[in-house]
Enzyme design. Structure first.
Site, mmCIF file in Angstrom:
data_model
loop_
_atom_site.group_PDB
_atom_site.id
_atom_site.type_symbol
_atom_site.label_atom_id
_atom_site.label_comp_id
_atom_site.label_asym_id
_atom_site.label_seq_id
_atom_site.Cartn_x
_atom_site.Cartn_y
_atom_site.Cartn_z
ATOM 1 N N GLY A 76 9.053 -13.268 2.707
ATOM 2 C CA GLY A 76 8.123 -12.171 2.987
ATOM 3 C C GLY A 76 6.679 -12.611 2.942
ATOM 4 N N GLU A 133 2.067 -9.293 1.987
ATOM 5 C CA GLU A 133 1.023 -9.016 1.009
ATOM 6 C C GLU A 133 0.373 -10.251 0.409
ATOM 7 O OE1 GLU A 133 2.503 -5.012 -1.047
ATOM 8 O OE2 GLU A 133 4.104 -6.290 -0.352
HETATM 9 MO MO1 MOS Z 1 3.441 -1.793 0.306
HETATM 10 S S1 MOS Z 1 2.031 -1.328 -1.015
HETATM 11 O O1 MOS Z 1 4.583 -2.601 -0.438
HETATM 12 O O2 MOS Z 1 3.436 -0.893 1.630
#
Ligand code: MOS
Length: 753
Positions: free
Chosen positions: A714, A717
């Site tokens: 992933g 973030e």
């Molecule tokens: Mo997010 S804050 O995991 O959309």
């Protein structure tokens, strides 16, 4: 029912592996031509427009609404108020699990924050509804709002973030600090931030008896379906949600919000389809935000520059009626090895909407403080900051003692530093100038984000015409799920991408799990991969048991799937097409399901994180304090990369968010009124193209066999983490000033002697 059909571009017709290919977004043409349907684009016949009236005070009570004036306005059909609304089957203030958020659904006249919905006006036109909402002219009983980090008594919740303990102790921090040769003690502050997705929260709702059809953006179709079912007392399968695309989300649509439900309530009240769209300023309150933090770090090191103690205390805020807040101190759990680590969270209750998960919740804020403090400590020790980090980074996760792949982080440091030219960096600040006399500084920050997985399911079909279908209710909020997941689907089905119909974005499809926590590709991808494997196993079974097949006797393990054919592994000249296998069996199709979820055995044994290193260059006008970020390079290791083009974009977007965090974003709350004063996109500053420098992303190859079968970690973030710290550290290197309050402003630098 509208089914989204994606444009087939020639680039997608691939034979062989799709995973790992930098395919262009399959939804790109739809989006740039305005044909991608977002929620508010829908206009069912006979639809009415609903407009929210929101409170202009942050605390108190609504004592009067001029409902008659609103109702008398031409075109106004109905005014929904606490006194006049459809009954709900569940108290919106009920909470049976930590991830069930309390909602404001006109349950009382009480006002708990500014911009709280206090009424909904429904009319034949948007203009009439808007005017009607104005005519309500509320009176209030006003109480003084509680605002900011020092508003009152603080509380320590039982759990923070995704359920971690609020206080974590490992070793003895006081002993570590007492034994340290050097210590630092510093406090960092980060502001409230609002998600501000381009697409506002919107609902187009149509009731048909006790069946409900809605278009609304959500990062969690099944969760939203379940919450709506509970509130309206109808079975989840009666609710059909379409959310094929989201114009961003960033966590603000992870859980269904109050205004989205109010649209559904309004439709129930008037018994006609209703559209309710939030105005931009109404998004500063009822749909979540990132809470401000004050983070206190104490770090000790011995004479050789090794950590002896790391303490990270976070004070933040939550609302008066719910508990979520920014779990910033958790960022200190994983990165640096220290014999003693103590993290703690507490919060004060303020009169604001409830904070919510917002892109890299915890890590974004926490890594700013941690990476700034580590940099300060490196300088205090007279050590090169990259070397200091390498010296102290954890070979195993310090608190759990579980190993992770630290080689990946080493590689990120090495590749990023080389690409940036880091070795030429002078140790001391204020040593570099450009030709125009601007101060130049270089800084770095370490990026880390857990490799999470939720639970998801997918359904695979191979049809008699040799084509395939893959279904999973995934969410494309701009990250490219339609594309990356379809690539996994094509490989899983052993078909070229143009022979696979990938169905997604609807609640009547198998639950793909929430699109959050950077876990969507891993979770839904794993489900797709397993569904593909299961349907191929069925095909193989049909063929290898049939004497008339060229594959007879090969057994499942002895067959591979590629290009719509099964091949004998030991003799690839013997193969058969899916179409032939199904035709001989007299079947129109075969289907199978697969699930994706974390493997508890692997999780018990290994720590799972993605890693990265971000390097930044800034230039500062020595007289005016004006700041420019002129270069950023991030090197990231995030397991298997499904689509390098999309991943690069995700990481660039994250790094730009980090830059935004360092220099731009801040919601300013008026202490007297409790209102956000810059509740719009003009004054809530985010970087625009002119702010964004030359940026590059390097992805470091990483084969992690433990996270999941596809090795996906992933990337949504992690780009944010490390980036803001890198810029703050670069600003110090340029100017010699340590700014510990974010965003960093010109006035923080012009007070320099
Ligand atoms: Mo997010 S804050 O995991 O959309």
């Amino acid at each position: 029912m509208l089914d989204v059909r994606l444009t087939e571009a020639p680039a997608h017709v691939r034979h062989g592996s799709n995973i790992g290919q930098p395919l262009t977004r399959r939804d790109g043409v739809l989006k740039v031509t305005g044909k991608a349907p977002f929620a508010a684009d829908h206009h069912p016949p006979n639809m009415l427009f609903a407009v929210l009236a929101v409170s202009s005070i942050a605390r108190g009570r609504v004592t009067f609404l001029d409902v008659a004036a609103a109702k008398n306005h031409p075109g106004v059909v109905e005014v929904m108020t606490p006194a006049h609304k459809p009954a709900l089957a569940e108290d919106p203030d009920a909470k049976t699990n930590p991830f069930m958020f309390r909602l404001d659904l006109l349950q009382s006249d009480q006002v708990r924050y500014a911009n709280q919905p206090i009424a909904v006006v429904v009319a034949e036109t948007l203009e009439a509804a808007t005017e009607g909402a104005t005519l309500l002219a509320p009176n209030y009983e006003l109480l003084a709002p509680r605002v900011g980090l020092d508003a009152g008594e603080s509380f320590v919740p039982p759990a923070v973030g995704v359920g971690n303990p609020a206080v974590v102790e490992h070793g003895d921090v006081e002993v570590g600090l007492a034994a340290a040769a050097k210590t630092i003690d510093a406090t960092y502050e980060t502001p409230p931030q609002y998600h501000n997705p381009m697409e506002p929260h919107a609902t187009v709702a149509t009731w048909d008896g006790d069946k409900l059809s809605i278009d609304t953006p959500t990062q969690g179709l099944a969760l939203a379906q379940g919450r709506i079912a509970g509130l309206f007392g109808i079975p989840p399968e009666n609710i059909h949600i379409r959310s094929p695309f989201l114009g961003g989300g960033f966590g603000s649509t992870g859980f269904i919000t109050g205004p989205q439900i109010l649209g559904i309530m309004a439709a129930r009240l008037v018994n006609r389809p209703v559209k309710l769209v939030l105005r931009r300023e109404q998004m500063y309150g009822p749909v979540g935000h990132r809470s401000p933090t004050r983070q206190h770090l104490r770090i000790g090191v011995d004479e050789t520059g090794l950590l002896t103690a790391l303490e990270h205390h976070t004070k933040t805020v939550s609302s008066t009626f719910d508990d979520f807040f920014e779990p910033a101190a958790d960022a200190s759990h994983t990165l640096y090895a220290s014999p003693a680590i103590r993290t703690m969270h507490k919060a004060v209750r303020v009169d604001s909407g409830t904070p919510m998960f917002m892109r890299a919740p915890g890590e974004a804020t926490g890594s700013i403080a941690l990476e700034s403090a580590i940099d300060e400590m490196a300088w205090a020790c007279g050590m090169e900051p990259l070397y200091f980090r390498i010296r102290n980074y954890a070979e195993v996760e310090p608190i759990s003692g579980k190993p992770f792949s630290s080689k990946a982080l080493r590689d990120c440091y090495a590749r990023g530093a080389e690409c940036f030219g880091w070795a030429r960096r002078p140790l001391a600040p204020r040593q570099m100038r450009d030709n125009a006399g601007l101060l130049v500084g270089w800084g770095m920050g370490t990026a880390t984000f857990p490799a999470l997985m939720f639970q998801g399911t997918a359904r695979a079909v191979v049809r008699a015409d040799g084509g395939g279908v893959m279904e999973t209710g995934a969410h494309d909020m701009g990250q490219g799920a339609w594309t990356a997941l379809a690539q996994i689907a094509a490989d899983g089905l052993g078909l070229p991408l143009d022979r696979v119909e990938f169905r997604s974005g609807r609640s009547d499809l198998p639950d793909a799990g929430i699109a959050g926590g950077s876990a969507h590709t891993a979770t839904a991808g794993q489900a797709i991969h397993n569904a593909g494997a299961a349907v191929i196993a069925k095909l193989a079974d049909l063929a290898t048991r049939d004497e008339r097949s060229r594959l007879f006797g090969a057994g499942n393990a002895g067959v591979t799937a590629r290009d719509g054919r099964l091949f004998r592994r030991d003799d690839e000249t013997r193969s058969e097409s899916y179409a032939d296998i199904l035709a001989r069996a007299g079947l129109a199709e075969v289907e199978a399901s697969g699930t994706g979820a974390a493997n508890p055995a692997a999780q018990a044994e290994y720590a799972m994180h993605a890693h990265g290193a971000v390097f930044a260059e800034v230039k500062v006008d020595p007289d005016l304090g004006q700041i420019r970020v002129t270069r950023m390079i991030g090197a990231f290791a995030a397991g298997r990369i499904i689509n390098p083009k999309l991943v690069r974009s995700q990481l660039l977007g994250g790094m730009i968010w980090g830059m935004s965090f360092a220099l731009h974003e801040e919601a300013v709350v008026d202490r007297r009124s409790g209102r956000v004063m810059n509740a719009n996109l003009a004054e809530y500053q985010v970087p625009v193209n002119a702010d964004v420098p030359s940026m590059d992303v390097l992805t470091v190859e990483e084969d992690d066999p433990h996270v999941n079968a596809l090795g996906i970690k992933g990337v949504g973030e992690i780009g944010i983490t490390g980036s803001a710290g890198a810029i703050a550290n670069a600003l110090w290197h340029a100017t010699g000033v340590r700014v510990r309050r974010f965003p960093i402003r010109i006035r923080d630098l012009v007070t320099v002697p």
